[in-house]
Design an enzyme around this catalytic site. Sequence first.
Site, PDB file in Angstrom:
ATOM      1  N   LYS A  52       0.767  -1.261  -0.429  1.00 29.50           N
ATOM      2  CA  LYS A  52      -0.429  -0.030   0.037  1.00 29.50           C
ATOM      3  C   LYS A  52       0.936   1.107   0.144  1.00 29.50           C
ATOM      4  CE  LYS A  52      -3.850  -2.187   1.909  1.00 29.50           C
ATOM      5  NZ  LYS A  52      -4.162  -2.703   3.356  1.00 29.50           N
ATOM      6  N   GLN A  96      -4.606  -1.718  10.278  1.00 27.41           N
ATOM      7  CA  GLN A  96      -4.659  -2.830   9.541  1.00 27.41           C
ATOM      8  C   GLN A  96      -5.132  -3.737  10.279  1.00 27.41           C
ATOM      9  OE1 GLN A  96      -3.619  -3.447   6.184  1.00 27.41           O
ATOM     10  NE2 GLN A  96      -4.063  -5.722   5.949  1.00 27.41           N
ATOM     11  N   ASP A 119     -10.416   2.926   4.374  1.00 21.12           N
ATOM     12  CA  ASP A 119     -10.949   1.515   4.427  1.00 21.12           C
ATOM     13  C   ASP A 119     -13.077   1.312   4.004  1.00 21.12           C
ATOM     14  OD1 ASP A 119      -8.913  -0.542   4.088  1.00 21.12           O
ATOM     15  OD2 ASP A 119      -8.590   0.475   6.495  1.00 21.12           O
TER      16      ASP A 119
HETATM   17  N1  GUN Z   1      -6.978  -7.166   6.311  1.00 24.91           N
HETATM   18  C1  GUN Z   1      -6.979  -7.605   5.748  1.00 24.91           C
HETATM   19  N2  GUN Z   1      -7.689  -6.791   4.416  1.00 24.91           N
HETATM   20  C2  GUN Z   1      -7.615  -5.330   5.167  1.00 24.91           C
HETATM   21  C3  GUN Z   1      -8.028  -4.398   4.415  1.00 24.91           C
HETATM   22  O1  GUN Z   1      -8.789  -3.994   3.643  1.00 24.91           O
HETATM   23  N3  GUN Z   1      -7.811  -3.218   5.375  1.00 24.91           N
HETATM   24  C4  GUN Z   1      -7.053  -3.207   6.209  1.00 24.91           C
HETATM   25  N4  GUN Z   1      -7.077  -2.333   7.134  1.00 24.91           N
HETATM   26  N5  GUN Z   1      -6.761  -4.599   6.761  1.00 24.91           N
HETATM   27  C5  GUN Z   1      -7.092  -5.415   6.568  1.00 24.91           C
END
Ligand code: GUN
Length: 288
Positions: A52, A96, A119
Amino acid sequence: MIILDGKKTSNDIKAEIAESVKEITANGSRPPHLAAVIVGDDGASLTYVGSKVRACKRVGFESTLIKLSESISENELLEKVKELNSDENIDGYIVQLPLPKHIDSQKILMAVDADKDVDGFHPTNFGKMALSLPTFISATPFGIIELLKRYNVDSSGKHTVVIGRSDIVGRPVSILMSQKSSPGNSTVTLAHSRTKNIEELTKQADIIISALGVPNFLKAEMVKEGAVIVDVGITRVADNSQKGYKIVGDVDYENVSPKCSYITPVPGGVGPMTIAMLLKNTLLAYKG
Ligand code: GUN
């Protein structure tokens, strides 16, 4: 059979975002800024967050990675969230998941400013999504919808079977696929661990979106001829490669793909799309 190429599509989207960033910075304004909070040192989470942050650089965003110790208390993490909420230089941020067991994830996600929640996990944003109001749609369901849209996959009046009812993939994508929109307008069945005779459902499906996390779960005999298959599974399976693992989807690709009209590969399908859509949400957050 047409491969729904998430890698190529995500690169197209990133190029579009990079173009927008160029226009923004040409005016003398600062670029969009995404922050990512990671707690602990889970290998998979670190890899995802790393991707990311790298993607931000590629499109010209600023990014900040905040690594916190596994032993951080819930209150300390809440303090960090408050700090990010009031930091005017940060347009959007993610925490996350999964978080360590001693931290209540819902409590943390509820504390994120909904306007910075790129998110789309905050109840306000999830609720707006469910009501078809403009908002941040979570990256994975948003990525699936965008991929179907860019390949002109017709979902109207079709039977979509979603496998898995997680808050971040299965449930939101089931809502989006049933909405009065394109892609959407599907008749949706949401299957999960308590569903009986899942095969009876998948065999009737025009579109299957599998977000289960069980490698090679969906077999050729469970799929009808001409179905559209979206594989959201990304399970790490040990192998003899240098990395020591490979990423395996929910779909037995080798045997299922010859029967399909469209299918996403793993890797290179939904995965790269999620990152592109996170960037898209960050651009939206920047523009306010
Ligand atoms: N863990 C797995 N997928 C995601 C996501 O799209 N965002 C976040 N913050 N954590 C995750």
